[in-house]
Design a protein around this motif. Structure first.
Motif, mmCIF file in Angstrom:
data_model
loop_
_atom_site.group_PDB
_atom_site.id
_atom_site.type_symbol
_atom_site.label_atom_id
_atom_site.label_comp_id
_atom_site.label_asym_id
_atom_site.label_seq_id
_atom_site.Cartn_x
_atom_site.Cartn_y
_atom_site.Cartn_z
ATOM 1 N N MET A 44 41.634 29.436 38.682
ATOM 2 C CA MET A 44 40.879 29.460 39.933
ATOM 3 C C MET A 44 41.007 28.137 40.687
ATOM 4 S SD MET A 44 37.401 31.588 39.184
ATOM 5 C CE MET A 44 37.032 30.936 37.556
ATOM 6 N N THR A 45 40.950 27.036 39.955
ATOM 7 C CA THR A 45 41.065 25.725 40.590
ATOM 8 C C THR A 45 42.449 25.527 41.196
ATOM 9 O OG1 THR A 45 39.466 24.834 39.024
ATOM 10 C CG2 THR A 45 40.833 23.248 40.211
ATOM 11 N N GLY A 46 43.475 25.854 40.431
ATOM 12 C CA GLY A 46 44.839 25.727 40.949
ATOM 13 C C GLY A 46 45.074 26.606 42.165
ATOM 14 N N SER A 47 44.567 27.823 42.114
ATOM 15 C CA SER A 47 44.714 28.734 43.250
ATOM 16 C C SER A 47 43.978 28.204 44.469
ATOM 17 C CB SER A 47 44.188 30.126 42.892
ATOM 18 O OG SER A 47 44.940 30.685 41.851
ATOM 19 N N ALA A 48 42.764 27.714 44.259
ATOM 20 C CA ALA A 48 41.969 27.213 45.378
ATOM 21 C C ALA A 48 42.646 26.016 46.042
ATOM 22 C CB ALA A 48 40.566 26.831 44.896
ATOM 23 N N VAL A 49 43.173 25.117 45.235
ATOM 24 C CA VAL A 49 43.847 23.938 45.788
ATOM 25 C C VAL A 49 45.087 24.352 46.575
ATOM 26 C CG1 VAL A 49 45.158 21.867 45.162
ATOM 27 C CG2 VAL A 49 42.944 22.323 44.089
ATOM 28 N N LEU A 50 45.895 25.223 46.001
ATOM 29 C CA LEU A 50 47.120 25.630 46.689
ATOM 30 C C LEU A 50 46.828 26.413 47.965
ATOM 31 C CD1 LEU A 50 49.496 26.580 43.763
ATOM 32 C CD2 LEU A 50 49.764 24.718 45.385
ATOM 33 N N TRP B 213 53.245 29.981 42.046
ATOM 34 C CA TRP B 213 51.999 29.955 41.274
ATOM 35 C C TRP B 213 51.548 31.378 40.955
ATOM 36 C CZ3 TRP B 213 49.025 26.716 38.600
ATOM 37 C CH2 TRP B 213 47.711 27.086 38.316
ATOM 38 N N TRP B 214 51.599 32.264 41.954
ATOM 39 C CA TRP B 214 51.197 33.651 41.759
ATOM 40 C C TRP B 214 52.046 34.309 40.667
ATOM 41 C CZ3 TRP B 214 53.914 38.234 42.587
ATOM 42 C CH2 TRP B 214 53.162 39.398 42.489
ATOM 43 N N ALA B 215 53.351 34.136 40.737
ATOM 44 C CA ALA B 215 54.237 34.722 39.722
ATOM 45 C C ALA B 215 53.945 34.129 38.346
ATOM 46 C CB ALA B 215 55.698 34.497 40.108
ATOM 47 N N ALA B 216 53.670 32.843 38.301
ATOM 48 C CA ALA B 216 53.412 32.190 37.014
ATOM 49 C C ALA B 216 52.125 32.699 36.366
ATOM 50 C CB ALA B 216 53.344 30.672 37.202
ATOM 51 N N VAL B 217 51.054 32.867 37.148
ATOM 52 C CA VAL B 217 49.807 33.329 36.535
ATOM 53 C C VAL B 217 49.906 34.788 36.124
ATOM 54 C CG1 VAL B 217 48.312 31.613 37.619
ATOM 55 C CG2 VAL B 217 48.667 33.797 38.754
ATOM 56 N N VAL B 218 50.683 35.596 36.844
ATOM 57 C CA VAL B 218 50.874 36.994 36.452
ATOM 58 C C VAL B 218 51.629 37.065 35.129
ATOM 59 C CG1 VAL B 218 52.062 39.138 37.061
ATOM 60 C CG2 VAL B 218 50.711 37.938 38.776
ATOM 61 N N VAL B 219 52.717 36.329 35.035
ATOM 62 C CA VAL B 219 53.507 36.322 33.792
ATOM 63 C C VAL B 219 52.691 35.722 32.646
ATOM 64 C CG1 VAL B 219 55.567 35.327 32.700
ATOM 65 C CG2 VAL B 219 55.716 36.320 34.977
ATOM 66 N N HIS B 220 51.914 34.698 32.932
ATOM 67 C CA HIS B 220 51.100 34.076 31.901
ATOM 68 C C HIS B 220 50.041 35.043 31.371
ATOM 69 C CE1 HIS B 220 48.070 31.119 30.325
ATOM 70 N NE2 HIS B 220 49.176 30.752 29.715
ATOM 71 N N LEU C 217 39.165 38.487 31.369
ATOM 72 C CA LEU C 217 39.231 39.692 30.552
ATOM 73 C C LEU C 217 39.673 39.379 29.123
ATOM 74 C CD1 LEU C 217 40.869 42.200 33.052
ATOM 75 C CD2 LEU C 217 38.513 42.230 32.207
ATOM 76 N N LEU C 218 40.474 38.344 28.985
ATOM 77 C CA LEU C 218 40.948 37.925 27.665
ATOM 78 C C LEU C 218 40.002 36.930 27.012
ATOM 79 C CD1 LEU C 218 44.715 37.500 28.529
ATOM 80 C CD2 LEU C 218 43.652 39.379 27.273
ATOM 81 N N ARG C 219 38.866 36.665 27.661
ATOM 82 C CA ARG C 219 37.837 35.745 27.171
ATOM 83 C C ARG C 219 38.357 34.314 27.020
ATOM 84 N NH1 ARG C 219 37.033 40.486 24.191
ATOM 85 N NH2 ARG C 219 35.079 41.519 24.688
ATOM 86 N N ARG C 220 39.115 33.894 28.002
ATOM 87 C CA ARG C 220 39.629 32.517 28.027
ATOM 88 C C ARG C 220 39.090 31.839 29.277
ATOM 89 N NH1 ARG C 220 44.460 31.453 24.771
ATOM 90 N NH2 ARG C 220 44.709 33.218 23.385
ATOM 91 N N ARG C 221 37.884 31.318 29.146
ATOM 92 C CA ARG C 221 37.168 30.786 30.302
ATOM 93 C C ARG C 221 37.810 29.526 30.866
ATOM 94 N NH1 ARG C 221 31.148 31.824 28.009
ATOM 95 N NH2 ARG C 221 31.223 34.093 28.209
ATOM 96 N N ARG C 222 38.302 28.664 30.003
ATOM 97 C CA ARG C 222 38.926 27.431 30.503
ATOM 98 C C ARG C 222 40.190 27.723 31.295
ATOM 99 N NH1 ARG C 222 38.212 23.779 25.102
ATOM 100 N NH2 ARG C 222 35.962 23.503 25.283
ATOM 101 N N LEU C 223 40.978 28.669 30.800
ATOM 102 C CA LEU C 223 42.180 29.044 31.541
ATOM 103 C C LEU C 223 41.827 29.716 32.859
ATOM 104 C CD1 LEU C 223 44.618 30.386 28.805
ATOM 105 C CD2 LEU C 223 44.846 28.336 30.186
ATOM 106 N N ALA C 224 40.765 30.510 32.857
ATOM 107 C CA ALA C 224 40.321 31.147 34.097
ATOM 108 C C ALA C 224 39.880 30.093 35.104
ATOM 109 C CB ALA C 224 39.189 32.123 33.819
ATOM 110 N N LEU C 225 39.156 29.111 34.631
ATOM 111 C CA LEU C 225 38.721 28.024 35.518
ATOM 112 C C LEU C 225 39.920 27.241 36.055
ATOM 113 C CD1 LEU C 225 36.375 26.461 36.767
ATOM 114 C CD2 LEU C 225 36.333 25.048 34.702
ATOM 115 N N ALA C 226 40.889 26.988 35.201
ATOM 116 C CA ALA C 226 42.098 26.284 35.640
ATOM 117 C C ALA C 226 42.875 27.115 36.659
ATOM 118 C CB ALA C 226 42.978 25.954 34.439
ATOM 119 N N SER D 172 45.240 38.537 41.225
ATOM 120 C CA SER D 172 44.251 38.310 42.271
ATOM 121 C C SER D 172 44.100 36.828 42.606
ATOM 122 C CB SER D 172 42.898 38.861 41.832
ATOM 123 O OG SER D 172 42.375 38.095 40.760
ATOM 124 N N LEU D 173 44.718 35.960 41.832
ATOM 125 C CA LEU D 173 44.620 34.507 41.962
ATOM 126 C C LEU D 173 43.208 33.991 41.687
ATOM 127 C CD1 LEU D 173 46.894 33.682 45.038
ATOM 128 C CD2 LEU D 173 47.396 33.360 42.616
#
Length: 100
Positions: free
Chosen positions: A52-58, A77-84, A41-50, A33-34
């Motif tokens: 969201m920020t990366g998606s918003a900038v792009l 970026w989309w492919a990378a966050v899905v695989v990540h 869902l994995l309880r990784r708030r910092r990664l979620a914030l990163a 969803s970017l």
């Protein structure tokens, strides 16, 4: 006074359940969803914030410029966050302090 018809049922004495293992498909779809939903869902708030920020900038740069390079960057970026998200949910995130 001790009529058995009015007795309360016994509460189940089940042990607390162990937390369920994260589902890789759910995490990958959430990240697709970017918006960093998979990381949340994995309880990784910092990664979620990163994420969201990366998606918003792009996406902002994609909308405000007419450069095809930003279209490719958003796709990568989309492919990378899905695989990540998939990788993290499978246990490859190194949450235990190191690789095991």
């Amino acid at each position: 006074m001790s009529d058995p018809t009015y007795a309360l049922p016994a509460l189940p004495s089940a042990a607390p359940e162990e937390p369920r293992a994260p589902d890789p498909v759910t995490a990958a779809l959430g990240n697709a969803s970017l918006l960093g939903v998979g990381c949340l869902l994995l309880r990784r708030r910092r990664l979620a914030l990163a994420a969201m920020t990366g998606s918003a900038v792009l996406v902002f740069r994609l909308v405000t410029t007419a450069s095809p390079s930003y279209e490719a960057a958003v796709l990568v970026w989309w492919a990378a966050v899905v695989v990540h998200g998939w990788f993290l949910a499978r246990g490859g995130g190194g949450g235990g302090g190191g690789r095991g």
